[in-house]
Design a protein around this motif. Structure first.
Motif, mmCIF file in Angstrom:
data_model
loop_
_atom_site.group_PDB
_atom_site.id
_atom_site.type_symbol
_atom_site.label_atom_id
_atom_site.label_comp_id
_atom_site.label_asym_id
_atom_site.label_seq_id
_atom_site.Cartn_x
_atom_site.Cartn_y
_atom_site.Cartn_z
ATOM 1 N N PRO A 232 0.835 -1.199 0.000
ATOM 2 C CA PRO A 232 0.000 0.000 0.000
ATOM 3 C C PRO A 232 0.871 1.251 0.000
ATOM 4 O O PRO A 232 1.857 1.330 0.749
ATOM 5 N N SER A 233 0.544 2.210 -0.836
ATOM 6 C CA SER A 233 1.304 3.454 -0.893
ATOM 7 C C SER A 233 0.938 4.339 0.297
ATOM 8 O O SER A 233 -0.107 4.144 0.920
ATOM 9 N N PRO A 234 1.787 5.316 0.621
ATOM 10 C CA PRO A 234 1.424 6.257 1.702
ATOM 11 C C PRO A 234 0.070 6.910 1.464
ATOM 12 O O PRO A 234 -0.710 7.108 2.411
ATOM 13 N N ALA A 235 -0.235 7.235 0.213
ATOM 14 C CA ALA A 235 -1.523 7.858 -0.092
ATOM 15 C C ALA A 235 -2.677 6.897 0.167
ATOM 16 O O ALA A 235 -3.734 7.297 0.681
ATOM 17 N N GLU A 236 -2.494 5.623 -0.168
ATOM 18 C CA GLU A 236 -3.542 4.630 0.076
ATOM 19 C C GLU A 236 -3.752 4.409 1.568
ATOM 20 O O GLU A 236 -4.895 4.256 2.035
ATOM 21 N N ILE A 237 -2.671 4.405 2.321
ATOM 22 C CA ILE A 237 -2.789 4.237 3.771
ATOM 23 C C ILE A 237 -3.512 5.430 4.392
ATOM 24 O O ILE A 237 -4.414 5.271 5.237
ATOM 25 N N GLU A 238 -3.134 6.615 3.958
ATOM 26 C CA GLU A 238 -3.769 7.832 4.502
ATOM 27 C C GLU A 238 -5.257 7.876 4.166
ATOM 28 O O GLU A 238 -6.094 8.209 5.010
ATOM 29 N N LEU A 239 -5.601 7.503 2.948
ATOM 30 C CA LEU A 239 -7.012 7.473 2.553
ATOM 31 C C LEU A 239 -7.783 6.434 3.351
ATOM 32 O O LEU A 239 -8.911 6.689 3.795
ATOM 33 N N ALA A 240 -7.195 5.268 3.548
ATOM 34 C CA ALA A 240 -7.849 4.219 4.327
ATOM 35 C C ALA A 240 -8.148 4.696 5.745
ATOM 36 O O ALA A 240 -9.243 4.452 6.288
ATOM 37 N N GLN A 241 -7.209 5.385 6.349
ATOM 38 C CA GLN A 241 -7.413 5.900 7.702
ATOM 39 C C GLN A 241 -8.551 6.910 7.735
ATOM 40 O O GLN A 241 -9.393 6.882 8.641
ATOM 41 N N ARG A 242 -8.602 7.786 6.748
ATOM 42 C CA ARG A 242 -9.662 8.794 6.711
ATOM 43 C C ARG A 242 -11.023 8.167 6.444
ATOM 44 O O ARG A 242 -12.044 8.611 6.979
ATOM 45 N N GLN A 243 -11.055 7.134 5.606
ATOM 46 C CA GLN A 243 -12.326 6.463 5.320
ATOM 47 C C GLN A 243 -12.884 5.793 6.571
ATOM 48 O O GLN A 243 -14.086 5.894 6.846
ATOM 49 N N GLU A 248 -16.836 5.788 10.896
ATOM 50 C CA GLU A 248 -17.128 5.669 12.328
ATOM 51 C C GLU A 248 -17.898 6.877 12.828
ATOM 52 O O GLU A 248 -18.848 6.753 13.628
ATOM 53 N N GLU A 249 -17.517 8.056 12.363
ATOM 54 C CA GLU A 249 -18.228 9.276 12.764
ATOM 55 C C GLU A 249 -19.650 9.281 12.205
ATOM 56 O O GLU A 249 -20.600 9.678 12.900
ATOM 57 N N ALA A 250 -19.813 8.830 10.978
ATOM 58 C CA ALA A 250 -21.151 8.775 10.387
ATOM 59 C C ALA A 250 -22.031 7.775 11.122
ATOM 60 O O ALA A 250 -23.221 8.033 11.377
ATOM 61 N N THR A 251 -21.439 6.630 11.472
ATOM 62 C CA THR A 251 -22.194 5.604 12.194
ATOM 63 C C THR A 251 -22.648 6.115 13.553
ATOM 64 O O THR A 251 -23.772 5.855 13.994
ATOM 65 N N ALA A 252 -21.782 6.866 14.208
ATOM 66 C CA ALA A 252 -22.134 7.435 15.519
ATOM 67 C C ALA A 252 -23.305 8.404 15.413
ATOM 68 O O ALA A 252 -24.048 8.606 16.378
ATOM 69 N N GLN A 253 -23.501 8.970 14.229
ATOM 70 C CA GLN A 253 -24.614 9.903 14.000
ATOM 71 C C GLN A 253 -25.847 9.201 13.448
ATOM 72 O O GLN A 253 -26.831 9.844 13.069
ATOM 73 N N GLY A 254 -25.771 7.865 13.391
ATOM 74 C CA GLY A 254 -26.911 7.103 12.893
ATOM 75 C C GLY A 254 -26.990 7.026 11.385
ATOM 76 O O GLY A 254 -28.035 6.659 10.831
ATOM 77 N N LEU A 255 -25.895 7.343 10.692
ATOM 78 C CA LEU A 255 -25.877 7.315 9.234
ATOM 79 C C LEU A 255 -25.218 6.027 8.739
ATOM 80 O O LEU A 255 -24.312 5.498 9.375
ATOM 81 N N GLY A 256 -25.657 5.551 7.587
ATOM 82 C CA GLY A 256 -25.124 4.308 7.046
ATOM 83 C C GLY A 256 -23.979 4.494 6.086
ATOM 84 O O GLY A 256 -23.317 3.523 5.701
ATOM 85 N N VAL A 257 -23.748 5.754 5.676
ATOM 86 C CA VAL A 257 -22.675 6.034 4.738
ATOM 87 C C VAL A 257 -21.957 7.306 5.157
ATOM 88 O O VAL A 257 -22.499 8.133 5.905
ATOM 89 N N ALA A 258 -20.726 7.453 4.666
ATOM 90 C CA ALA A 258 -19.954 8.678 4.869
ATOM 91 C C ALA A 258 -19.501 9.170 3.507
ATOM 92 O O ALA A 258 -19.665 8.490 2.488
ATOM 93 N N VAL A 259 -18.931 10.354 3.479
ATOM 94 C CA VAL A 259 -18.401 10.915 2.245
ATOM 95 C C VAL A 259 -16.957 11.344 2.492
ATOM 96 O O VAL A 259 -16.682 12.089 3.436
ATOM 97 N N VAL A 260 -16.041 10.860 1.652
ATOM 98 C CA VAL A 260 -14.630 11.227 1.738
ATOM 99 C C VAL A 260 -14.164 11.622 0.347
ATOM 100 O O VAL A 260 -14.314 10.849 -0.604
ATOM 101 N N ARG A 263 -16.625 11.114 -2.421
ATOM 102 C CA ARG A 263 -17.048 9.758 -2.773
ATOM 103 C C ARG A 263 -17.734 9.093 -1.585
ATOM 104 O O ARG A 263 -17.325 9.273 -0.435
ATOM 105 N N ILE A 264 -18.760 8.319 -1.900
ATOM 106 C CA ILE A 264 -19.475 7.591 -0.876
ATOM 107 C C ILE A 264 -18.577 6.512 -0.265
ATOM 108 O O ILE A 264 -17.835 5.816 -0.972
#
Length: 290
Positions: A232-243, A248-260, A263-264
């Motif tokens: 995995p490239s540094p960019a892929e690792i960083e994106l994975a962490q943000r996703q 997790e933040e969306a789930t805590a708000q009762g949402l089933g999806v997030a946007v990064v 992109r969904i």
């Protein structure tokens, strides 16, 4: 999910002491100790003895150790199997596998010896019949991986060389589907022009994009490129962490999806992100131990 890294898998001739010793210090994920194509007929017995002696000495760290034996239809296979039982390899690689019956025959021969209790069977996929039977081979009991033998396959298919590997795509795709369905490792074939770094980079990147777990190599000079491409490239690792964080933040708000990044991000994207981080962690751990 396959966590052990197989980014770079280097063929080492089983009878060459200098190469076997040098492999102990290489930054390679896995080694295929070759008793088949790399050893001529009248040197088979000596190469086998040399390999067993070197493996018994150890020193290969946490690298995966795979032994490619001679085919079961040759006069050397039975002695290969008997000799390598004592070193308890991670896997025995069988050349020119045509169907699941060949895997069963190998498994039966291995069962005659103590030492193979934890040993997987891997299959060289390098014949038209083997490609057509890829799923039954991948699903055979005891299987751990498929290795594409592009040189032999190209010979049997009578294809012309194509840098984009167009003529190979049907065979590569069938093996990939079979390995993924069975949940086992699949390794891309070798790149013969070992001094052509750009060509290797392109072919390795193609294999990675297709879904191969790593690339088989014929020269130590190819290791660094394979390690880089299949990690995995540094960019892929960083994106994975943000996703993961965004979901997790969306789930805590009762949402089933997030946007990064516009992109969904759904559950399936989070699973991919978690696999990316797990692979990066496994690579880091391996590199610390070797």
């Amino acid at each position: 999910m396959i966590l052990r890294p197989y980014r770079s898998v280097l063929y080492i001739p089983g009878g060459r002491e200098r190469a076997l010793d040098k492999a102990r210090s290489m930054a390679v994920d896995s080694i295929i100790f070759d008793l088949e194509d790399a050893v001529v007929g009248d040197e088979k017995a000596a190469a086998r003895a040399t390999l067993v002696q070197q493996l018994a000495q150890g020193g290969y760290g946490n690298r995966s150790q795979i032994i490619r034996i001679n085919g079961l239809d040759t006069p050397w296979a039975v002695e290969d199997i008997a000799a390598i039982a004592s070193v308890q390899p991670e896997a025995v690689l069988l050349p020119k596998v045509a169907d699941a019956a060949m895997i069963a025959d190998l498994r039966a021969e291995m069962a005659k010896h103590t030492g193979f209790e934890a040993t997987q069977i891997w299959a060289m996929m390098e014949t038209p019949r083997g490609i057509l039977n890829a799923l039954e081979i991948a699903d055979a009991p005891g299987m751990g991986g498929l290795v594409i033998g592009t040189n032999d396959l190209a010979k049997d298919l009578n294809t012309r060389y194509d840098p984009a590997r167009g003529p190979m795509m049907p065979a590569l795709g069938m093996c990939l589907l079979a390995a993924k369905a069975a949940g086992i490792v699949i390794l891309d074939g070798v790149y013969n022009a070992f001094k052509d770094e750009e060509g290797l980079q392109n072919e390795a990147s193609q294999g990675r994009d297709m879904g191969f777990d790593g690339k088989t190599l014929i020269h130590p000079a190819q290791v660094a490129i394979a390690n880089r491409v299949f990690a995995p490239s540094p960019a892929e690792i960083e994106l994975a962490q943000r996703q993961i964080q965004a979901f997790e933040e969306a789930t805590a708000q009762g949402l089933g999806v997030a946007v990064v990044d516009g992109r969904i991000v759904e559950n399936l994207h989070v699973e991919t992100a978690q696999a990316t981080l797990a692979k990066a962690a496994a690579i880091a751990e391996l590199e610390m131990q070797t």
